[in-house]
Design a protein around this motif. Structure first.
Motif, PDB file in Angstrom:
ATOM      1  N   THR A   1      56.672  15.941 -43.411  1.00 54.96           N
ATOM      2  CA  THR A   1      55.361  15.622 -42.830  1.00 54.96           C
ATOM      3  C   THR A   1      54.244  15.858 -43.840  1.00 54.96           C
ATOM      4  O   THR A   1      53.276  15.095 -43.888  1.00 54.96           O
ATOM      5  CB  THR A   1      55.124  16.434 -41.553  1.00 54.96           C
ATOM      6  OG1 THR A   1      55.353  17.832 -41.815  1.00 54.96           O
ATOM      7  CG2 THR A   1      56.035  15.981 -40.429  1.00 54.96           C
TER       8      THR A   1
ATOM      9  N   SER B   1      51.550  13.039 -45.206  1.00 58.25           N
ATOM     10  CA  SER B   1      50.088  13.192 -45.150  1.00 58.25           C
ATOM     11  C   SER B   1      49.470  13.079 -46.534  1.00 58.25           C
ATOM     12  O   SER B   1      48.417  12.450 -46.711  1.00 58.25           O
ATOM     13  CB  SER B   1      49.726  14.541 -44.512  1.00 58.25           C
ATOM     14  OG  SER B   1      49.792  14.478 -43.108  1.00 58.25           O
TER      15      SER B   1
ATOM     16  N   HIS C   1      47.402  18.702 -42.725  1.00 57.95           N
ATOM     17  CA  HIS C   1      46.302  18.079 -43.455  1.00 57.95           C
ATOM     18  C   HIS C   1      46.762  17.640 -44.842  1.00 57.95           C
ATOM     19  O   HIS C   1      47.542  18.345 -45.501  1.00 57.95           O
ATOM     20  CB  HIS C   1      45.130  19.060 -43.593  1.00 57.95           C
ATOM     21  CG  HIS C   1      44.479  19.409 -42.300  1.00 57.95           C
ATOM     22  ND1 HIS C   1      43.568  18.579 -41.676  1.00 57.95           N
ATOM     23  CD2 HIS C   1      44.617  20.502 -41.489  1.00 57.95           C
ATOM     24  CE1 HIS C   1      43.164  19.141 -40.544  1.00 57.95           C
ATOM     25  NE2 HIS C   1      43.778  20.302 -40.403  1.00 57.95           N
ATOM     26  N   PRO C   2      46.275  16.492 -45.327  1.00 60.40           N
ATOM     27  CA  PRO C   2      46.623  16.068 -46.688  1.00 60.40           C
ATOM     28  C   PRO C   2      46.024  17.009 -47.726  1.00 60.40           C
ATOM     29  O   PRO C   2      44.923  17.542 -47.522  1.00 60.40           O
ATOM     30  CB  PRO C   2      46.033  14.657 -46.793  1.00 60.40           C
ATOM     31  CG  PRO C   2      44.993  14.576 -45.726  1.00 60.40           C
ATOM     32  CD  PRO C   2      45.422  15.503 -44.635  1.00 60.40           C
TER      33      PRO C   2
ATOM     34  N   TYR D   1      46.292  10.732 -44.245  1.00 57.51           N
ATOM     35  CA  TYR D   1      46.026  11.000 -42.830  1.00 57.51           C
ATOM     36  C   TYR D   1      46.500  12.393 -42.438  1.00 57.51           C
ATOM     37  O   TYR D   1      47.599  12.822 -42.827  1.00 57.51           O
ATOM     38  CB  TYR D   1      46.762   9.997 -41.935  1.00 57.51           C
ATOM     39  CG  TYR D   1      46.133   8.638 -41.853  1.00 57.51           C
ATOM     40  CD1 TYR D   1      45.254   8.322 -40.813  1.00 57.51           C
ATOM     41  CD2 TYR D   1      46.409   7.652 -42.794  1.00 57.51           C
ATOM     42  CE1 TYR D   1      44.685   7.066 -40.717  1.00 57.51           C
ATOM     43  CE2 TYR D   1      45.838   6.390 -42.717  1.00 57.51           C
ATOM     44  CZ  TYR D   1      44.972   6.100 -41.665  1.00 57.51           C
ATOM     45  OH  TYR D   1      44.403   4.865 -41.579  1.00 57.51           O
ATOM     46  N   ALA D   2      45.697  13.083 -41.626  1.00 57.10           N
ATOM     47  CA  ALA D   2      46.173  14.293 -40.965  1.00 57.10           C
ATOM     48  C   ALA D   2      47.112  13.885 -39.840  1.00 57.10           C
ATOM     49  O   ALA D   2      46.967  12.805 -39.253  1.00 57.10           O
ATOM     50  CB  ALA D   2      45.006  15.093 -40.409  1.00 57.10           C
ATOM     51  N   GLN D   3      48.085  14.739 -39.537  1.00 55.32           N
ATOM     52  CA  GLN D   3      49.039  14.456 -38.462  1.00 55.32           C
ATOM     53  C   GLN D   3      49.052  15.596 -37.458  1.00 55.32           C
ATOM     54  O   GLN D   3      49.180  16.766 -37.837  1.00 55.32           O
ATOM     55  CB  GLN D   3      50.457  14.283 -39.030  1.00 55.32           C
ATOM     56  CG  GLN D   3      50.602  13.125 -39.993  1.00 55.32           C
ATOM     57  CD  GLN D   3      51.996  13.089 -40.589  1.00 55.32           C
ATOM     58  OE1 GLN D   3      52.947  12.608 -39.989  1.00 55.32           O
ATOM     59  NE2 GLN D   3      52.134  13.617 -41.796  1.00 55.32           N
TER      60      GLN D   3
END
Length: 489
Positions: free
Chosen positions: A405, A409, A454-455, A414-416
């Motif tokens: 994940t 990101s 968060h990226p 994009y935040a997930q």
């Protein structure tokens, strides 16, 4: 309580849930897909799907203490199941877009019906994901089976028929049965149905959370589900999973880490893009844009097998010690052809940049990154065709890998959001059953976000450079891929 069951590519999962969304019990059975020829992906709908529904239902209900109020089943899709009047399958089920046997039939139907007209009415181009070309393939290559066909099902509607005797199709699965369904009228296209399916009657159309019948006495004997229990229509697993994660408002987008990578964005208004699929969503009148790759978790499983069956935890730990970019290693994840973003069943996997310094940790991380680059291409298509996704919710078994994940990101920017409950589609099925039977309000949402990925900005420049190279690889190697694919056949 409510019973939700999802039949996926790698397993069948069942869950019992209260009307408040509390999970009481869960059960799973693993299974393997059949690949009798290159490009063919099949399942025995009777001996695997229906048998596992019986087994999971009996197991869960034998341990239950509360009364069962409703049932809903989802499954991989769109799939093609053909039966006689007795609802017994006439051949193994043909799977969704990973099955690429109907390439010639796609070309035929584009010629006969007009590719632009199909796109205009159905919201997408014909591809290996489409059901209509697979029906045409059946008529041309197995005419005796086609002649005996009296019912055409998707996975979930086949289970509904075995539970209730009802012949239905949910609107979402129908909207993936191109070129048979008109997205603008939410109905079958009679002239297309006649040309492709012929005299087989079209199933009644319903929305996924609608109660369509009740469990018969015979199905109750086999499954342990009390006769008379209401059964909802269900739908394709990715949309049930999006529903379970609260992806229901325009701009909400689901990223599902499963055997394949799947993306679903809820739309405010009708939008179409040549590289995406416009479909109905779960709730009446809703629309979505979607995309799906052909490999994701299956690629990680293949690597694990190739490396001698070490644990995933061990492989992830080794990949975590590898720096971003895998020391200049790039992987094209087209190991089963590809759906989005290139729609090429003859595409093949590639690994570029290998040196003797690379170890299996580098390869495993490069696999995650290759899937991440594909996800970025999909997200760019979504932003170009509708609105930039306003909220990205990650679901599926792959979310258990924090490395995966985080890599996604970092590559996409994009935040997930990660929900507390990631059991997925079966949880969404239970919610549909609760809504359909009137036990809870239609707007009820059981999802609860517990983590946000968060990226990392300092990795953006490196991943941008590698993404540019990745994007050039397929066009540069397409001809060689096709030549090799021909030799493999």
């Amino acid at each position: 309580m409510f019973l939700g069951i999802d039949i996926g590519t790698g397993s069948t999962k069942g869950v019992l849930v209260t009307s408040e969304g509390r999970i009481l019990d869960r059960e799973a059975i693993e299974h393997n897909v059949s690949t009798p020829r290159p490009g063919w992906f099949e399942f025995d709908a009777e001996q695997i799907w229906w048998a596992e529904i019986q087994q999971i239902s009996r197991t869960l209900l034998s341990r239950a203490e509360l009364p069962l109020q409703g049932v809903c089943v989802s499954g991989m899709g769109p799939c093609l199941v053909v039966t006689g009047e007795d609802l017994k399958p006439l051949r193994p089920a043909i799977l969704y877009g990973v099955d690429s046997r109907a390439g010639a039939e796609i070309d035929e139907l584009n010629q006969e019906l007009g590719a632009e007209k199909i796109f205009e009415r159905c919201g997408k181009q014909l591809s290996s994901q489409s059901v209509g070309p697979k029906v045409r393939w059946l008529a041309q290559h197995e005419p005796e089976v086609f002649a005996a066909t009296r019912r055409i099902f998707s996975l979930n509607s086949f289970i509904v028929a075995r539970l209730t005797g009802e012949y239905i199709q949910d609107h979402h699965s129908a909207s993936q049965s191109d070129p048979l369904y008109d997205l603008h009228s939410n109905d079958w296209i009679p002239e297309h149905w006649q040309k492709i399916v012929g005299g087989v009657p079209a199933p009644r159309l319903v929305w996924p959370a609608e109660v369509v019948g009740s469990v018969s006495v015979e199905a109750a004997r086999l499954t342990g589900i009390p006769s008379g229990t209401p059964v909802c229509a269900g739908t394709v697993d990715a949309w049930a999973e999006a529903f379970s994660a609260g992806v229901r408002q325009p701009g909400d987008t689901m990223l599902m880490y499963g055997s394949t990578l799947f993306v679903v964005q809820i739309l405010q208004n009708y939008q179409a893009h040549e590289k995406l699929w416009t479909t109905t969503a779960v709730e009446p009148g809703s629309l979505s844009l979607a995309a799906g790759t052909s490999t994701s978790g299956t690629l990680a499983s293949w690597m694990r097998q190739l490396f001698g069956q070490p644990s995933f935890e061990q492989l992830i730990a080794e990949a975590e010690r590898v720096p971003p970019g895998s020391n200049g290693l790039l992987l094209l994840p087209y190991f089963a052809g590809e759906r989005t973003p290139i729609f090429d069943p003859q595409a093949r996997g590639a690994i570029l940049g290998l040196t003797t310094a690379h170890q299996r940790g580098h390869l495993f991380r490069a696999g995650y990154e290759g899937i991440g680059y594909g996800a970025r291409q999909i997200m760019e298509f979504l932003a170009a065709s509708a609105e930039r996704p306003s909220r990205l919710v990650a679901v599926g078994g792959g979310t258990q890998s924090k490395l995966w994940t985080q890599v996604t990101s970092d590559i996409t920017g994009y935040a997930q959001e990660i929900p507390a409950e990631t059991i997925g589609a079966s949880y969404g099925d239970a919610l549909m059953a609760a809504i359909g039977t009137g036990a809870v309000e239609a707007k009820t949402d059981w999802s609860r976000i517990t983590e946000i990925i968060h990226p990392e900005p300092r990795r953006q420049e490196l991943y941008q450079e590698l993404y540019s190279i990745f994007s050039e690889l397929y066009p540069a190697t397409r001809k060689a891929m096709h030549q090799l694919a021909a030799l493999q056949r």
